[in-house]
Design a protein around this motif. Structure first.
Motif, PDB file in Angstrom:
ATOM      1  N   ARG A  16       3.441   1.090  -4.877  1.00  0.00           N
ATOM      2  CA  ARG A  16       2.296   1.074  -5.777  1.00  0.00           C
ATOM      3  C   ARG A  16       2.652   1.702  -7.125  1.00  0.00           C
ATOM      4  N   ARG A  17       3.439   2.773  -7.080  1.00  0.00           N
ATOM      5  CA  ARG A  17       3.866   3.431  -8.312  1.00  0.00           C
ATOM      6  C   ARG A  17       4.741   2.491  -9.147  1.00  0.00           C
ATOM      7  N   ASP A  77       0.803  -1.217   0.000  1.00  0.00           N
ATOM      8  CA  ASP A  77       0.000   0.000   0.000  1.00  0.00           C
ATOM      9  C   ASP A  77       0.843   1.278   0.000  1.00  0.00           C
ATOM     10  N   GLN A  78       2.142   1.156   0.148  1.00  0.00           N
ATOM     11  CA  GLN A  78       2.998   2.340   0.140  1.00  0.00           C
ATOM     12  C   GLN A  78       2.983   2.961  -1.260  1.00  0.00           C
ATOM     13  N   ASP A  79       3.027   4.293  -1.288  1.00  0.00           N
ATOM     14  CA  ASP A  79       2.938   5.008  -2.554  1.00  0.00           C
ATOM     15  C   ASP A  79       4.057   4.645  -3.531  1.00  0.00           C
ATOM     16  N   ASN A  80       5.284   4.591  -3.055  1.00  0.00           N
ATOM     17  CA  ASN A  80       6.405   4.294  -3.969  1.00  0.00           C
ATOM     18  C   ASN A  80       6.332   2.853  -4.504  1.00  0.00           C
TER      19      ASN A  80
END
Length: 131
Positions: free
Chosen positions: A126-127, A121-124
């Motif tokens: 997921r990106r 679920d961390q943004d980096n």
């Protein structure tokens, strides 16, 4: 090479998996019905996540966790205290030459799943996965 040789890292045999699952299911039924003569253990709702059996089927390691995850150590202690009765029950329900010795451990599977889910679920992360 021997027919029944156990190779390092090859994983459990089909028999180990089958016996482990049978023990897991039988213990789960017994605990859900409250068939243990220990009122403290019967008050707890315990999940048996997995049972791993040694290649010679003499020792079964039971991974258990109380529902909600609270009082883990108390649940394991109560299961260990009543392992003689649990083993006797398994002996009556299963058709094995020897009923395995039971060892109880805390099941960390749900904690590991939560940690993996948080990592994904961390943004980096997921990106990177979306690319």
């Amino acid at each position: 090479m021997a027919k029944n040789a156990h190779h390092e890292g090859s994983g459990p045999s089909q028999r180990q998996l089958r016996v482990g699952e049978l023990i897991r299911r039988t213990l789960s039924e017994m605990l859900s019905r409250g068939e243990v003569h220990d009122t403290d253990l019967n008050r707890m709702s315990i999940t048996i996540g997995e049972v791993r059996v040694t290649p010679d089927l003499r020792i079964a390691t039971v991974y258990a966790l109380p529902l909600g995850g609270g009082d883990k150590e108390q649940a394991i202690a109560l299961l260990a205290k009543n392992k003689g009765e649990l083993r006797h029950y398994l002996g009556k329900k299963m058709s094995l030459k020897h009923v395995p010795e039971l060892r109880f451990m805390i099941d960390h599977t749900f904690d590991q799943m939560d940690a993996t889910r948080a990592l994904l679920d961390q943004d980096n992360v997921r990106r990177d996965l979306d690319d």
